[in-house]
Design an enzyme around this catalytic site. Sequence first.
Site, short mmCIF file in Angstrom:
data_model
loop_
_atom_site.label_atom_id
_atom_site.label_comp_id
_atom_site.label_asym_id
_atom_site.label_seq_id
_atom_site.Cartn_x
_atom_site.Cartn_y
_atom_site.Cartn_z
N ASP A 155 30.62 32.93 30.16
CA ASP A 155 31.08 34.14 31.02
C ASP A 155 31.83 35.19 30.08
O ASP A 155 32.96 34.64 29.74
CB ASP A 155 31.98 33.22 31.81
CG ASP A 155 32.55 34.28 33.06
OD1 ASP A 155 32.79 35.23 32.75
OD2 ASP A 155 32.79 33.47 34.19
N HIS A 156 31.42 36.36 30.10
CA HIS A 156 32.09 37.13 29.05
C HIS A 156 33.49 37.28 29.57
O HIS A 156 34.38 37.88 28.67
CB HIS A 156 31.28 38.58 29.19
CG HIS A 156 31.47 39.43 30.38
ND1 HIS A 156 30.55 39.31 31.26
CD2 HIS A 156 32.22 40.29 30.53
CE1 HIS A 156 30.79 40.09 32.34
NE2 HIS A 156 31.96 40.71 31.94
N HIS A 186 33.96 34.14 37.01
CA HIS A 186 35.00 34.98 36.75
C HIS A 186 36.40 34.43 37.60
O HIS A 186 37.23 34.21 36.74
CB HIS A 186 34.82 36.44 37.00
CG HIS A 186 33.44 37.06 36.36
ND1 HIS A 186 33.05 36.72 35.30
CD2 HIS A 186 32.90 38.14 36.65
CE1 HIS A 186 31.89 37.23 34.88
NE2 HIS A 186 32.06 38.34 35.89
#
Length: 510
Positions: free
Chosen positions: A197-198, A260
């Site tokens: 998950d960047h 996120h």
Amino acid sequence: MNATSDNLHQVAIPEPFTLVVFGASGDLAHRKLIPSVFKLWCDGLLPEQVAVIGYARSEKSQQQFIDELRESAGNAFADQGVDFPQNKWKKFAARVSYHQGGYNIAADFESLRDSIKSQAAAASVAANCVFYLATPPDAFVPIVQQLYACGLSRRGETNPWSRIVIEKPFGRDLQTAQTLNAQLGECFSENQIFRIDHYLGKETVQNIMVLRFGNSIFEHLWSHDNIDHVQITVAESLDVGRRGKYYDNAGALRDIVQNHMMHLLSLIAMEPPVTLTPDAVRNEKVKVLKALRPIPPVCAKNGVVRGQYTAGTIGGVKISGYRETENVRPKSGTETFVAFKVYLDNWRWAGVPFYLRTGKCLQRRCTEISVHFKRIPDVLFNLPPYGPLPQNVLSIRVQPDEGITLEFQAKVPGAVMKIEPLKMKFDYKSSFGASPPDAYERLLLDAALGDATLFTRSDEVEAAWRFVAPVIEHCSQDCCSMISEYQPGTWGPAAADELIQADGRQWYLG
Ligand SMILES: NC(=O)c1ccc[n+]([C@@H]2O[C@H](COP(=O)([O-])OP(=O)(O)OC[C@H]3O[C@@H](n4cnc5c(N)ncnc54)[C@H](OP(=O)(O)O)[C@@H]3O)[C@@H](O)[C@H]2O)c1
């Protein structure tokens, strides 16, 4: 005061390895992955002998692939305001190759395996591999099964390690996430699986732990004793654009909240881990997710605000309404905005509301967490004529303009006692002289080093779904009538303001 580099730690360099990017013809590979690998290589953070193989079905020559990558890497460097090192690119491009193949064709994977091994042998290095799955999720399982079948998932004498990096979305509900975890687990062990998950690669997100556990001034205030509430905003100014097909099957809850926002929430609320090892950190994050109080069906319908943007303009640019977007159903009930309140049923956070909101086509792009401290007692300056005074707020800006702001009260200079809120600001650019690197650089480097701290563990992804999936399910019953419209360029539907105002609070951006 500017930070100095005196105390920078020596960065570890991974052993030589081959990075195989599946879906190499796609947007993510071009816009983020290859530019990030090149940047790491230029900065001396990857071994000289790193090999990069782009794998995809599209027919293209080696030269065409390299030319396309050169263009996208050039754009990525320009976006970051960095000069493109053409001489280094020439050397790097010699380490890149294109492998055309299907995602479920055994012979194509066998030839991939042979290329990896022969390239590694020619460079006299072990055939260590990072397999990056940058394809739509349909292809995840076939790729992983083919890697297993051709022997690329196992440890061996000539391939001491192999890892997979798997993109989001990871499932579309609890059951599909569990199935995907089980299917991956048949081919790779958990310590080989890096669910990315960047957001977790962003400097400010990593800084949440440093802020909390690297300073003595915040942590003892960090509980229901002193904190009134917490807000998390993930706002995008862009519309759905050409992603209508994907987005209409996802919506804001699946696209942003499940991943996120759950990461941001767990980092802000977790207990101090015993050590900084990947499992110690992730154990604490999972405990937060498990403490989330489920939102009951009646509250999901009435207490979760879901919105959809209408036609309008943002900054003079005309925006079509969500339902008029290409590949979106004309009567779609998919939310492009969601806001809700949640509680953590644990000792530290008992009774403290967390307000979450996210949406597309909002007034501006920003991701921010704000921690609102309790009001001072109603004595001294909190009484007229000086008060009531605003609360102290610590806000962490994840993007853009990464930084931290502390809002506190101060006397205005002069003969009379006048008090006004002030903001003490830290931002990465002015303190460290540069913008933080792209999140993918950090995450690719960590995957090559085998450090899974910033990647999601199987139980973590399932715990997040266990909370979010029922909300989606309850909201989707009677979904169209329960959705509020909002104008592009606003902060979402009026109902989102009413949600927080009903508790005597306001949405805040530092
Ligand atoms: N783009 C982003 O900024 C971003 C951000 C976060 C997460 N992600 C995730 O990263 C992954 C890749 O994103 P992307 O935007 O690069 O996707 P993409 O451009 O749609 O797809 C990447 C490549 O996968 C292949 N592909 C497309 N549809 C396929 C299908 N149905 N089955 C098998 N292969 C297919 C295509 O290559 P060939 O046809 O040549 O094989 C395509 O070039 C996705 O899972 C996405 O959700 C992307």
